[in-house]
Design a protein around this motif. Structure first.
Motif, PDB file in Angstrom:
ATOM      1  N   PRO A  87       0.810  -1.223   0.000  1.00 56.11           N
ATOM      2  CA  PRO A  87       0.000   0.000   0.000  1.00 56.11           C
ATOM      3  C   PRO A  87       0.843   1.274   0.000  1.00 56.11           C
ATOM      4  O   PRO A  87       0.472   2.259  -0.657  1.00 56.11           O
ATOM      5  CB  PRO A  87      -0.815  -0.120   1.287  1.00 56.11           C
ATOM      6  CG  PRO A  87      -0.777  -1.575   1.632  1.00 56.11           C
ATOM      7  CD  PRO A  87       0.530  -2.077   1.144  1.00 56.11           C
ATOM      8  N   LYS A  88       1.941   1.279   0.724  1.00 51.53           N
ATOM      9  CA  LYS A  88       2.750   2.490   0.845  1.00 51.53           C
ATOM     10  C   LYS A  88       4.218   2.086   0.834  1.00 51.53           C
ATOM     11  O   LYS A  88       4.720   1.498   1.795  1.00 51.53           O
ATOM     12  CB  LYS A  88       2.395   3.218   2.136  1.00 51.53           C
ATOM     13  CG  LYS A  88       3.054   4.578   2.275  1.00 51.53           C
ATOM     14  CD  LYS A  88       2.593   5.258   3.560  1.00 51.53           C
ATOM     15  CE  LYS A  88       3.192   6.638   3.715  1.00 51.53           C
ATOM     16  NZ  LYS A  88       2.751   7.301   4.982  1.00 51.53           N
ATOM     17  N   THR A  89       4.867   2.388  -0.265  1.00 51.92           N
ATOM     18  CA  THR A  89       6.264   1.965  -0.396  1.00 51.92           C
ATOM     19  C   THR A  89       7.153   2.811   0.485  1.00 51.92           C
ATOM     20  O   THR A  89       6.937   4.013   0.657  1.00 51.92           O
ATOM     21  CB  THR A  89       6.721   2.083  -1.867  1.00 51.92           C
ATOM     22  OG1 THR A  89       6.501   3.407  -2.321  1.00 51.92           O
ATOM     23  CG2 THR A  89       5.965   1.099  -2.746  1.00 51.92           C
ATOM     24  N   LYS A  90       8.171   2.156   1.004  1.00 54.63           N
ATOM     25  CA  LYS A  90       9.147   2.819   1.874  1.00 54.63           C
ATOM     26  C   LYS A  90      10.489   2.881   1.155  1.00 54.63           C
ATOM     27  O   LYS A  90      10.862   1.944   0.443  1.00 54.63           O
ATOM     28  CB  LYS A  90       9.292   2.054   3.189  1.00 54.63           C
ATOM     29  CG  LYS A  90       8.032   2.025   4.045  1.00 54.63           C
ATOM     30  CD  LYS A  90       8.278   1.300   5.363  1.00 54.63           C
ATOM     31  CE  LYS A  90       8.635  -0.149   5.150  1.00 54.63           C
ATOM     32  NZ  LYS A  90       8.783  -0.870   6.437  1.00 54.63           N
ATOM     33  N   HIS A  91      11.201   3.997   1.365  1.00 54.04           N
ATOM     34  CA  HIS A  91      12.523   4.133   0.748  1.00 54.04           C
ATOM     35  C   HIS A  91      13.392   4.990   1.657  1.00 54.04           C
ATOM     36  O   HIS A  91      13.531   6.192   1.476  1.00 54.04           O
ATOM     37  CB  HIS A  91      12.413   4.765  -0.642  1.00 54.04           C
ATOM     38  CG  HIS A  91      13.704   4.757  -1.400  1.00 54.04           C
ATOM     39  ND1 HIS A  91      14.465   3.625  -1.571  1.00 54.04           N
ATOM     40  CD2 HIS A  91      14.387   5.760  -2.030  1.00 54.04           C
ATOM     41  CE1 HIS A  91      15.543   3.920  -2.278  1.00 54.04           C
ATOM     42  NE2 HIS A  91      15.529   5.221  -2.562  1.00 54.04           N
ATOM     43  N   ASP A  95      15.205   1.076   5.884  1.00 59.22           N
ATOM     44  CA  ASP A  95      14.251   0.114   5.345  1.00 59.22           C
ATOM     45  C   ASP A  95      13.769   0.620   3.989  1.00 59.22           C
ATOM     46  O   ASP A  95      13.386   1.792   3.845  1.00 59.22           O
ATOM     47  CB  ASP A  95      13.074  -0.054   6.310  1.00 59.22           C
ATOM     48  CG  ASP A  95      12.157  -1.189   5.888  1.00 59.22           C
ATOM     49  OD1 ASP A  95      12.571  -1.959   4.998  1.00 59.22           O
ATOM     50  OD2 ASP A  95      11.047  -1.289   6.441  1.00 59.22           O
ATOM     51  N   SER A  96      13.794  -0.251   3.019  1.00 56.06           N
ATOM     52  CA  SER A  96      13.352   0.113   1.671  1.00 56.06           C
ATOM     53  C   SER A  96      12.694  -1.086   1.031  1.00 56.06           C
ATOM     54  O   SER A  96      13.115  -2.242   1.237  1.00 56.06           O
ATOM     55  CB  SER A  96      14.523   0.602   0.816  1.00 56.06           C
ATOM     56  OG  SER A  96      14.095   0.858  -0.502  1.00 56.06           O
TER      57      SER A  96
END
Length: 1185
Positions: A87-91, A95-96
């Protein structure tokens, strides 16, 4: 690849073993409908990776990230259709979600893994390269560049003084890679420049750089071109855009051009020139890979500068040979094949139910092939071949079904191996102890016992034997063997393993030589040790042999086994040397290699470049990459000359290369052939030292070569004859995309030849060529093949053509002349020693030395099927010269060497039979050697001639007995001629004269012989008399074409009247023939044939003129015969001659003759009355009797 040798029972075995294969074909294979693909998203945006599988339910799907299984959570969700949802990409640094993802699908048959997909989160990092300030002169070039790390790739634009840079002018160019070029800089171009990088996620600006423009002072001096920003090596993926930059300065302004180092054309559809010389290639593919050359040239001159860059196009992996599902019994062997290609070459990994296969002693990988031996039930699974590289991954699956059986035989017993030769081992065993009667076949397994990952081979044989010879082994190798017994529903355990060593053999071939000269008197010979597969044992010695091209004396040097180089010293400068090598094991020497040529340098006081260090590497089965380097030295290299040719074929023209070129690809070669490559550097002082090296092309066994579509062969091949030794060959180019460099190879083979050296290979880039130096009247076959993109077509359809015949190029052989009678000789010869020449007739020229000196030859002709002829009416006491030529429908061949025949002067009292042994004993024949007819042939000839002469004598006696003596007051006439024909001298006018002849004829038979050795001539008051039968001797040897009808000239000549016309001699009748030494001094050697005929006659190429002996008139009638002095007028007859000269005169007039091939005798040399002419006023009358 496994090698199967089966008998009749093997078909039954395979049917029983592969019966369950239908289970593989009908089972619902597990496969993917949709696999995940690469996705790029913005930070905090949702991401979806699709995955759908098909197979027998239930099918479960799991996900892996960077090879580690993922667990479902609030951040990562598994959708019901199998897709992955974030739902919500992390970068962030901690954490990525960025990384490589794969889905794993599983059902009761096993599990499969999808291809790898990459999730990219858009971002731009700080600039890694900022523009720097510049100070330039007005009218020159300014260049700014910047670089940024961006995912996905950023678009670069430029600003001037914080405003968008206008690009309306052609002077300003912005390249796709971010480089800014300003040509012909003006004062208004000065200011602050910066670049702006933009992608879907963000926008970033670089630091500013100041451009300062100074005004030029005075005219610019003339400058050579200089490249200030050349192309750089570029690596790009498929379908990307590539920029090759090239900026040059000079005065006058240089012209920039582009080319490829491999001489291939640049793709004009995808390539364009941007700005003043930058090459931009869009939508790149593998065909664009190569070395590109930027050339800056001063207009109107040859002054230029070159810069090069290598373009590498990366290709994603693709599987070209997929594994196939198999059904195998327990304890059997399964082999899965897999071949993949890509740039770089992909790495092959095998998966079992989605996990990497664990290799052990039973499961092995041979290159990319997976082999499972002694199959167990746990091996029943789905296997995948995965090919991966940095460009992606691709997988292909196959299933192994294991057939179970409890009633299995025990293993074969007491295995024994015995060496037979260097390639064969005898294997023997005993039948299994249990269920031996149910065994239907045996499987023999063998592999090399030394080394890792050796491939296992298998041979299946029937159950009617317990021994087998394996004869495809390598020499000097240790092998291990085991045997498995098969029954209809299963196999036994493997037997105990045994090992055995094959014997050594002579080396398969010799090392490939590299030849280099460091001075004008030496050759450095070096080679690489033979690999074990080629040496077939331990090499014990090398033998290096060499000689000069002009001398057949061979010098050999034996070298120890560990040698890899040898220096030949004290050689001759500027000389071609031939070298070859042989290698030996304990068994013996191998066949030496073909001769390799190398020319030692010339002796020169100027320093020339040293020999380049050459390295040859096969690129594939039809191409070789040559790389070289030169040692640093003061001599400036202006370029290189590279030459190559196939072993046993002529050298190709040299290839001229630029000074800064250090690699070259030789393409269009044949697989599994040995090629010689030579290279030398060229300087202003001259050609440098040369390096020679050999290399062999491999066989076309790679996946790329197997599956690449071969180009079609040339068609419409036609052959036209030009002459007897050359033909013109033409063909059509098959349908092919334009812009590709195409070359051709023509093969010319004599039909039916078994000599490999007679087959010629000729290369060309045109669609026609002239094939020369062919044999006349020979049937040849011609085929053509095409080469393009490092591939070769098959040979075209065979076209047959026979060359035109040619005139004989050699004279008849073995010419012999043998005297068989006092005035008759037999000439024999053999056909010319050249093939494919049909002789239609032979021409025989002969003359006495006296006639030869006067330039007169007599001619005879014989049919092409005859090889002998008779020379008749020869004058005793003369030396005759004979030569023969062969002719056909095309023309005449050369004459043979002159053969001499010496006739001894006859005796005063000779019997009627001319064939006395003393006459033959005194006869000498000069020819190629001393030739005499053998005793048997001589006996037959003597008997036949005796019978013929007896008949002639009887007829003469009958005629004499019937004649009545009469007195005659006819005028006395001296006959001029040989007196050997039906009309010797001038013919009698009427029958009364004929009767007077019989009455006045002396009662002697045959000839009247002068006691001093004169001619056979009878003179009385009625005129000359000769033996009428003499001309008929040996008539069965003659094949001359005779005209039976008398000519008008002959009829007038027969009406002789006293005082009408007489003959006068112009030569000194009293002079004796010159001795041979004096004659040769005055006239040259007898075989000299370089004179010309007089006006009105044709050139014969011989020493003067000759008459035609095709009719009787030549030898008998003075009107058609050559003037010659009768032999009866010897030196002692001077008184008689003086009286004759006072009484007779001859009017010198021109006569006509009829030679068969050559000119008539010179008119100035003949003394006779012409047709229908009257005596000249000053001619005197003959005196009355």
């Amino acid at each position: 690849m496994a090698k199967f040798k089966m008998k009749a029972c093997q078909q039954l075995l395979l049917f029983l073993l592969f019966l369950p294969l239908s289970g593989v074909l009908c089972f619902s294979e597990l496969s993917f409908i949709t696999e995940p693909s690469d996705v790029t998203v913005l930070p905090k945006d949702p991401a979806v990776l699709d995955c759908q599988a098909h197979g027998q339910p239930p099918v479960t799907i799991k996900w892996l990230k960077n090879g580690v299984r993922l667990a479902e959570s609030e951040h990562i969700r598994f959708l019901p259709n199998g897709s992955l949802y974030i739902p919500k990409t992390k970068h962030t640094k901690e954490d990525s979600d960025e990384g490589f993802y794969q889905c794993l699908s599983q059902n009761k048959y096993g599990a499969i893994l999808s291809q790898r997909s990459r999730l990219t989160i858009a971002s731009i990092s700080e600039f890694v390269l900022h523009p720097v300030p510049m100070v330039v002169t007005e009218g020159s070039v300014a260049r700014f560049s910047c670089a940024v790390t961006s995912s996905p790739a950023a678009t670069i634009t430029w600003e001037l003084n914080q405003s968008t840079l206008p690009l309306q002018t052609e002077r300003i160019t912005v390249l796709p890679n971010g480089v800014l070029q300003i040509h012909n800089v003006q004062v208004e171009d000065a200011g602050q420049y910066r670049c702006v990088a933009t992608n879907i996620g963000s926008r970033l600006k670089s630091r500013e750089a100041l451009l300062t423009v100074n005004k030029g002072v005075g005219p610019k001096p003339r400058q050579r071109p200089r490249i200030i920003a050349g192309p750089q090596n570029v690596t790009a993926s498929l379908h990307q855009t590539v920029v090759l930059e090239c900026v040059a300065t000079g005065n006058p302004w240089p012209i920039i051009s582009w080319s490829r180092a491999d001489s291939k054309p640049i793709d004009v559809y995808n390539a364009k020139v941007l700005g003043n010389g930058n090459l931009v290639i869009t939508d790149v593919s593998s065909k664009h890979s190569g070395v590109y050359l930027c050339r800056a040239t001063t207009p109107g001159t040859r002054n230029h500068t070159i810069a090069a860059a290598n373009l590498t196009i990366l290709e994603p992996p693709s599987i070209v040979e997929k594994p196939e599902s198999q059904t195998r019994p327990r304890a059997g062997t399964a082999r899965f094949m897999c071949q993949a290609e890509g740039v770089p070459q992909p790495r092959i990994t095998w998966l079992k139910n989605g996990e990497e296969v664990h290799l052990n002693g039973r499961i092995k990988m041979y290159n990319s092939k997976l082999v499972i031996t002694q199959i167990i039930p746990e091996d029943d699974a789905i296997y995948q071949c995965m090919a991966e590289s940095e460009q992606g991954s691709v997988l292909s699956l196959a299933r192994l079904i294991v057939v179970m059986s409890e009633d299995r035989p025990s293993a074969p017993r007491n295995i024994h191996a015995e060496t037979i030769s260097s390639s064969a081992i005898l294997l023997a065993w005993e039948r299994p102890l249990y269920n031996a009667d149910k065994v239907i076949a045996y499987s023999i397994h063998y592999m090399k016992a030394e080394g890792l990952n050796n491939e296992e081979y298998q041979v299946v044989i029937g159950n009617d034997t317990t021994s087998y010879i394996i004869d495809d082994l390598e020499p000097a190798r240790n092998y291990s063997f085991y045997i498995v017994a098969y029954m209809p529903m299963g196999a036994s355990r493997m037997s105990d393993q045994v090992s055995q060593h094959t014997l050594e053999d002579v080396p398969l071939r010799t090392p490939e030589l590299s030849l280099t000269s460091h001075s004008s008197t030496d050759i450095q010979v070096s080679w690489q040790p033979l690999p074990a597969k080629v040496s077939r044992g331990r090499v014990s010695a090398y033998r290096l042999s060499y000689r000069t091209a002009a001398d057949n004396t061979v010098t050999s040097v034996e070298l120890p086994q560990n040698s890899t180089e040898y220096l030949l010293e004290a050689l001759q400068p500027d000389t071609i040397y031939l070298l070859r090598m042989a290698a030996a094991t304990r068994v013996g020497w191998c066949e030496p290699s073909a001769w390799t040529s190398h020319r030692t340098p010339k002796t020169s006081s100027n320093k020339v470049p040293s020999a380049p260090i050459l390295q040859l590497e096969p690129l594939n089965c039809t191409s070789i990459v040559a790389r070289w380097q030169t040692s640093p030295e003061s001599v400036a290299v202006q370029g290189y000359q590279l030459c190559y040719h196939e072993e046993g074929q002529p050298e190709q023209p040299s290839i001229q290369l630029q000074a800064r070129t250090y690699t070259y690809t030789i393409s269009g070669l044949d697989p599994r052939r040995k090629y010689h490559v030579k290279i030398l550097a060229v300087s202003q002082a001259g050609d440098g030292y040369q390096t020679d090296q050999t290399v062999s092309t491999p066989g076309c066994v790679s996946a790329r070569d197997q599956l690449a579509a071969a180009p079609p062969p040339p068609d419409h091949v036609t052959v036209l004859a030009n002459n007897s030794s050359a033909v013109s060959l033409r063909w059509s180019r098959p349908a092919f995309p334009p812009g590709k460099a195409v070359s051709y190879t023509v093969r010319c083979t004599p039909v039916g030849t078994h000599n490999a050296s007679a087959i010629r290979y000729i290369q060309t880039t045109k669609q026609s060529m002239m094939v020369q130096n062919l044999d006349p009247n020979t049937r040849y076959e011609f085929v053509v093949r095409l080469h393009v993109d490092q591939m070769s077509s098959s040979w075209s359809s065979v076209v047959y053509h026979q060359t035109l015949p040619a005139a004989p190029s050699q004279p008849p052989a073995g010419v012999r002349v043998t005297l068989i009678e006092d005035d008759t000789a037999l000439v024999s010869w053999r056909e010319p020693t050249e093939p494919n020449v049909v002789i239609t007739h032979y021409t025989i020229l002969y003359a006495s030395q006296k006639a030869w000196m006067a330039g007169h030859w007599q001619i005879m002709q014989r049919e092409g099927s005859h090889t002998m002829a008779l020379l008749e009416k020869l004058e005793p006491g003369n030396v005759y010269l004979v030569k023969i030529s062969a002719s056909n429908q095309v023309g005449d061949g050369p004459f043979s060497n002159i053969v001499e025949l010496a006739l001894k002067r006859g005796n005063a009292h000779r019997s009627k039979n001319p064939r006395h042994s003393d006459s033959f004993a005194d006869t000498t024949v000069f020819s190629d050697g001393l030739y005499h007819i053998d005793q048997r042939s001589m006996t037959g000839i003597i008997v036949g001639v005796s019978i013929a002469l007896s008949c002639i004598v009887m007829c003469a006696l009958i005629l004499i007995s019937k004649g009545r003596p009469r007195k005659s007051s006819s005028h006395k006439v001296i006959a001029v001629g040989t007196g050997e024909g039906p009309r010797a001298g001038v013919s009698l006018p009427n029958e009364r004269h004929a009767e007077n002849v019989e009455a006045l004829m002396p009662m002697i038979s045959g000839h009247f012989l002068d006691s001093k050795g004169g001619s056979n001539m009878v003179i009385n008051s009625a005129g000359p008399v000769s033996n009428q039968n003499q001309s008929k001797r040996w008539l069965f040897f003659k094949r001359e074409i005779r005209n039976p009808a008398e000519t008008d000239v002959e009829r007038r000549a027969s009406l002789y009247e006293a005082g009408k016309t007489v003959l006068r001699y112009d030569e000194n009748l009293g002079s004796a023939p010159l001795p041979p030494s004096s004659r040769e001094i005055i006239y040259g050697p007898l075989h000299s044939e370089s004179s010309h005929t007089s006006e009105g006659s044709q050139e014969t190429g011989d020493s003067g003129h000759y008459s035609n002996e095709e009719s009787n008139e030549e030898m008998s009638n003075p009107l058609t015969s050559m003037s010659s002095r009768p032999e009866s007028f010897g030196p002692d007859d001077s008184t008689t001659i003086a009286e004759l000269k006072q009484s007779f005169e001859v009017e010198n007039e021109e006569m006509s003759s009829h030679p068969l091939h050559h000119s008539a005798p010179d008119a100035s040399r003949l003394c006779c009355t012409s047709e229908g002419s009257r005596p000249a006023p000053h001619a005197s009358k003959a005196a009355g009797s």
